[in-house]
Scaffold this motif. Sequence first.
Motif, PDB file in Angstrom:
ATOM      1  N   GLY A   1       7.002  10.609   6.459  1.00 46.24           N
ATOM      2  CA  GLY A   1       6.106  10.387   5.320  1.00 46.24           C
ATOM      3  C   GLY A   1       4.876  11.049   5.350  1.00 46.24           C
ATOM      4  N   ILE A   2       4.266  11.032   6.451  1.00 47.63           N
ATOM      5  CA  ILE A   2       2.714  11.416   7.058  1.00 47.63           C
ATOM      6  C   ILE A   2       2.912  12.874   7.117  1.00 47.63           C
ATOM      7  CG2 ILE A   2       1.203  11.684   8.686  1.00 47.63           C
ATOM      8  CD1 ILE A   2       1.253   8.701   9.220  1.00 47.63           C
ATOM      9  N   ALA A   3       3.798  13.494   7.707  1.00 51.90           N
ATOM     10  CA  ALA A   3       4.130  14.907   7.638  1.00 51.90           C
ATOM     11  C   ALA A   3       4.583  15.509   6.225  1.00 51.90           C
ATOM     12  CB  ALA A   3       5.467  15.182   8.570  1.00 51.90           C
ATOM     13  N   LYS A   4       5.214  15.066   5.412  1.00 54.01           N
ATOM     14  CA  LYS A   4       5.347  15.250   3.990  1.00 54.01           C
ATOM     15  C   LYS A   4       3.872  15.200   3.035  1.00 54.01           C
ATOM     16  CE  LYS A   4       9.989  13.680   3.617  1.00 54.01           C
ATOM     17  NZ  LYS A   4      11.097  12.911   3.015  1.00 54.01           N
ATOM     18  N   THR A   5       3.230  14.108   3.413  1.00 51.31           N
ATOM     19  CA  THR A   5       1.936  14.116   2.956  1.00 51.31           C
ATOM     20  C   THR A   5       1.098  15.090   3.276  1.00 51.31           C
ATOM     21  OG1 THR A   5       2.286  11.853   2.708  1.00 51.31           O
ATOM     22  CG2 THR A   5       0.115  12.598   2.277  1.00 51.31           C
TER      23      THR A   5
ATOM     24  N   PHE B   1       2.126   0.172   4.868  1.00 53.22           N
ATOM     25  CA  PHE B   1       2.003   1.649   3.851  1.00 53.22           C
ATOM     26  C   PHE B   1       3.474   2.256   3.791  1.00 53.22           C
ATOM     27  CE2 PHE B   1      -2.349   1.355   4.378  1.00 53.22           C
ATOM     28  CZ  PHE B   1      -2.939   2.184   3.358  1.00 53.22           C
ATOM     29  N   MET B   2       3.937   2.134   2.315  1.00 52.99           N
ATOM     30  CA  MET B   2       5.217   2.818   1.799  1.00 52.99           C
ATOM     31  C   MET B   2       4.964   4.140   1.458  1.00 52.99           C
ATOM     32  SD  MET B   2       8.020   1.065  -0.284  1.00 52.99           S
ATOM     33  CE  MET B   2       6.926   1.029  -2.011  1.00 52.99           C
ATOM     34  N   TYR B   3       6.029   5.124   1.491  1.00 53.08           N
ATOM     35  CA  TYR B   3       5.773   6.547   1.180  1.00 53.08           C
ATOM     36  C   TYR B   3       6.194   6.252  -0.494  1.00 53.08           C
ATOM     37  CZ  TYR B   3       7.107  11.443   0.677  1.00 53.08           C
ATOM     38  OH  TYR B   3       6.995  12.623   0.198  1.00 53.08           O
ATOM     39  N   ALA B   4       5.191   6.892  -1.230  1.00 52.53           N
ATOM     40  CA  ALA B   4       5.250   6.810  -2.645  1.00 52.53           C
ATOM     41  C   ALA B   4       6.581   7.520  -3.274  1.00 52.53           C
ATOM     42  CB  ALA B   4       4.129   7.562  -3.589  1.00 52.53           C
ATOM     43  N   GLY B   5       7.235   8.307  -2.504  1.00 52.47           N
ATOM     44  CA  GLY B   5       8.614   8.729  -3.162  1.00 52.47           C
ATOM     45  C   GLY B   5       9.582   7.559  -2.979  1.00 52.47           C
ATOM     46  N   ASP B   6       9.526   6.732  -1.992  1.00 52.85           N
ATOM     47  CA  ASP B   6      10.504   5.413  -2.056  1.00 52.85           C
ATOM     48  C   ASP B   6      10.279   4.450  -3.206  1.00 52.85           C
ATOM     49  OD1 ASP B   6      11.812   6.314   0.339  1.00 52.85           O
ATOM     50  OD2 ASP B   6      10.344   5.153   1.689  1.00 52.85           O
ATOM     51  N   LEU B   7       8.953   4.205  -3.730  1.00 52.93           N
ATOM     52  CA  LEU B   7       8.695   3.606  -4.690  1.00 52.93           C
ATOM     53  C   LEU B   7       9.186   4.068  -5.979  1.00 52.93           C
ATOM     54  CD1 LEU B   7       7.162   1.168  -6.087  1.00 52.93           C
ATOM     55  CD2 LEU B   7       5.078   2.576  -6.251  1.00 52.93           C
ATOM     56  N   ALA B   8       9.182   5.602  -6.092  1.00 55.38           N
ATOM     57  CA  ALA B   8       9.515   5.980  -7.333  1.00 55.38           C
ATOM     58  C   ALA B   8      11.044   5.914  -7.358  1.00 55.38           C
ATOM     59  CB  ALA B   8       9.485   7.783  -7.019  1.00 55.38           C
ATOM     60  N   LEU B   9      11.845   5.817  -6.205  1.00 55.56           N
ATOM     61  CA  LEU B   9      13.331   5.528  -6.143  1.00 55.56           C
ATOM     62  C   LEU B   9      13.555   4.268  -6.481  1.00 55.56           C
ATOM     63  CD1 LEU B   9      14.381   7.490  -3.169  1.00 55.56           C
ATOM     64  CD2 LEU B   9      14.570   8.230  -5.609  1.00 55.56           C
ATOM     65  N   ALA B  10      12.646   3.282  -6.205  1.00 51.68           N
ATOM     66  CA  ALA B  10      12.884   1.752  -6.738  1.00 51.68           C
ATOM     67  C   ALA B  10      12.632   1.632  -8.257  1.00 51.68           C
ATOM     68  CB  ALA B  10      11.968   1.011  -6.036  1.00 51.68           C
TER      69      ALA B  10
ATOM     70  N   ASN C   1       0.815  -1.198  -0.134  1.00 50.40           N
ATOM     71  CA  ASN C   1      -0.114  -0.017  -0.205  1.00 50.40           C
ATOM     72  C   ASN C   1       0.826   1.333  -0.307  1.00 50.40           C
ATOM     73  OD1 ASN C   1      -2.571  -1.168   0.242  1.00 50.40           O
ATOM     74  ND2 ASN C   1      -1.754  -2.114   2.444  1.00 50.40           N
ATOM     75  N   LEU C   2       0.369   2.204  -0.777  1.00 46.49           N
ATOM     76  CA  LEU C   2       1.005   3.546  -0.849  1.00 46.49           C
ATOM     77  C   LEU C   2       0.409   4.708  -0.373  1.00 46.49           C
ATOM     78  CD1 LEU C   2       2.183   2.865  -4.382  1.00 46.49           C
ATOM     79  CD2 LEU C   2       3.616   2.458  -2.408  1.00 46.49           C
ATOM     80  N   TYR C   3       1.299   5.699   0.050  1.00 45.23           N
ATOM     81  CA  TYR C   3       0.697   7.027   0.299  1.00 45.23           C
ATOM     82  C   TYR C   3       1.759   7.989  -0.001  1.00 45.23           C
ATOM     83  CZ  TYR C   3       3.776   7.567   4.373  1.00 45.23           C
ATOM     84  OH  TYR C   3       4.954   7.625   5.233  1.00 45.23           O
ATOM     85  N   GLY C   4       1.248   9.359   0.013  1.00 55.31           N
ATOM     86  CA  GLY C   4       2.245  10.303  -0.227  1.00 55.31           C
ATOM     87  C   GLY C   4       1.683  11.588  -1.046  1.00 55.31           C
ATOM     88  N   PRO C   5       2.404  12.691  -1.443  1.00 50.64           N
ATOM     89  CA  PRO C   5       2.089  13.647  -2.400  1.00 50.64           C
ATOM     90  C   PRO C   5       1.162  13.105  -3.675  1.00 50.64           C
ATOM     91  CG  PRO C   5       3.972  14.129  -1.467  1.00 50.64           C
ATOM     92  CD  PRO C   5       3.917  12.712  -1.083  1.00 50.64           C
ATOM     93  N   TYR C   6       0.167  13.937  -4.022  1.00 48.67           N
ATOM     94  CA  TYR C   6      -0.528  13.507  -5.058  1.00 48.67           C
ATOM     95  C   TYR C   6      -1.542  12.501  -4.916  1.00 48.67           C
ATOM     96  CZ  TYR C   6       3.087  16.551  -7.117  1.00 48.67           C
ATOM     97  OH  TYR C   6       3.953  17.613  -7.204  1.00 48.67           O
ATOM     98  N   ASP C   7      -1.582  11.975  -3.659  1.00 48.58           N
ATOM     99  CA  ASP C   7      -2.816  11.184  -3.480  1.00 48.58           C
ATOM    100  C   ASP C   7      -4.049  11.662  -3.539  1.00 48.58           C
ATOM    101  OD1 ASP C   7      -3.629   8.718  -2.598  1.00 48.58           O
ATOM    102  OD2 ASP C   7      -2.309   8.472  -0.679  1.00 48.58           O
ATOM    103  N   ASN C   8      -5.146  10.670  -3.252  1.00 50.79           N
ATOM    104  CA  ASN C   8      -6.500  11.243  -3.322  1.00 50.79           C
ATOM    105  C   ASN C   8      -6.998  11.125  -1.917  1.00 50.79           C
ATOM    106  OD1 ASN C   8      -9.293  11.453  -3.671  1.00 50.79           O
ATOM    107  ND2 ASN C   8      -9.611   9.492  -4.841  1.00 50.79           N
ATOM    108  N   PHE C   9      -7.369  12.418  -1.456  1.00 58.55           N
ATOM    109  CA  PHE C   9      -7.739  12.546  -0.070  1.00 58.55           C
ATOM    110  C   PHE C   9      -9.303  12.641   0.173  1.00 58.55           C
ATOM    111  CE2 PHE C   9      -3.609  14.298  -0.630  1.00 58.55           C
ATOM    112  CZ  PHE C   9      -2.755  13.887   0.728  1.00 58.55           C
ATOM    113  N   HIS C  10     -10.013  12.083  -0.872  1.00 58.06           N
ATOM    114  CA  HIS C  10     -11.550  12.029  -0.673  1.00 58.06           C
ATOM    115  C   HIS C  10     -11.916  10.998   0.212  1.00 58.06           C
ATOM    116  CE1 HIS C  10     -15.829  11.455  -1.851  1.00 58.06           C
ATOM    117  NE2 HIS C  10     -15.777  12.591  -2.767  1.00 58.06           N
ATOM    118  N   PRO C  11     -12.872  11.402   1.137  1.00 59.07           N
ATOM    119  CA  PRO C  11     -13.106  10.548   2.353  1.00 59.07           C
ATOM    120  C   PRO C  11     -13.906   9.172   1.941  1.00 59.07           C
ATOM    121  CG  PRO C  11     -14.618  12.584   2.254  1.00 59.07           C
ATOM    122  CD  PRO C  11     -13.379  12.872   1.321  1.00 59.07           C
ATOM    123  N   GLU C  12     -14.504   9.290   0.795  1.00 59.74           N
ATOM    124  CA  GLU C  12     -15.029   8.125   0.341  1.00 59.74           C
ATOM    125  C   GLU C  12     -14.492   7.258  -0.756  1.00 59.74           C
ATOM    126  OE1 GLU C  12     -19.151   8.967  -0.701  1.00 59.74           O
ATOM    127  OE2 GLU C  12     -19.515   9.718   1.261  1.00 59.74           O
ATOM    128  N   LYS C  13     -13.241   7.936  -1.153  1.00 64.65           N
ATOM    129  CA  LYS C  13     -12.712   6.969  -2.456  1.00 64.65           C
ATOM    130  C   LYS C  13     -11.299   6.753  -2.197  1.00 64.65           C
ATOM    131  CE  LYS C  13     -15.985   9.243  -5.668  1.00 64.65           C
ATOM    132  NZ  LYS C  13     -16.144   9.970  -6.970  1.00 64.65           N
TER     133      LYS C  13
END
Length: 295
Positions: free
Chosen positions: A281-285, A196-205, A150-162
């Motif tokens: 990661g949460i602070a950046k997000t 949950f992994m920070y999306a920036g880490d996946l980008a580096l992978a 599972n991923l999270y980070g900047p540009y995520d969708n913050f809609h409460p239902e989606k």
Amino acid sequence: MVGRNLLEAAGDLRIDHPTSRQLDLTNADDVRVYIQDTKPDLIIHAAGKVGGIQANMADPVGFLDKNLAIGRNLIMGAYEANVPELLNLASTCIYPRGAENPLCEDMVLTGELEPTNEGYAIAKIAALRLCEYIRKQRPELQYKTLIPCNLYGPYDNFHPEKSHLLPAIIRKVHDAKNNGVNEVEIWGDGTARREFMYAGDLALAILKASEEMETLPDLMNTGLGFDHSINDYYQTVANVLDWGGTFTHDLSKPVGMKQKLCSTERADSWGWRASTSLADGIAKTYTFFLENHTS
């Protein structure tokens, strides 16, 4: 989210990234023509219809149909155009619901899928199997799959239902803090565990994989190798946002699999490991959320 984080991490690296308005990935003819015209050296398949439990349960047809079409069109379009390298992104949703943790890559299709996201998982399994079949028929083509947790980070969708779990928690706690609400509800008892992994880490992978496709395993988990309970995620978000309220639990709500922790043995052997802590990661997000989703 993955694509935007990848573009930021890539710097000056030339990456063609058409928007959904510029290229409809569900249209096979459009995809085929686009790939033949652009002649890419490598395709990174990071597109798809995504969402949390609520969204998956509300639209299983869309999650299966759209993701199946996108995966097939991109992979076969690349295959027919002789694109030498393709990096396909799957999800730990593809693992059987009853599989022992940690989840190893050879567990795919060894048991029943989790019903709450079955459509999405089936589409992702079809894409990774297609890449594997292409590798068997034409080994010179480097068509390989990363399986992010599972991923999270900047540009995520913050809609409460989606949205997925972490951006939904950030939104709920932020709203509670701003509105002076002292309680936030958690679905289930909060003991289910998630990675949950920070999306920036996946980008580096992904960037590392793009440079080392020949050594990359055909199928490789991309995660942390450790997890937290849902209650832990809520409390960490509360700490980062400096909200001192309490949590309640709705035991009537679905929670999905009790645990989804992936093995990182292959990734460790390949020489990659995520580095961003949960709190950082949460602070950046949250900073991204404040700058882009609040006025």
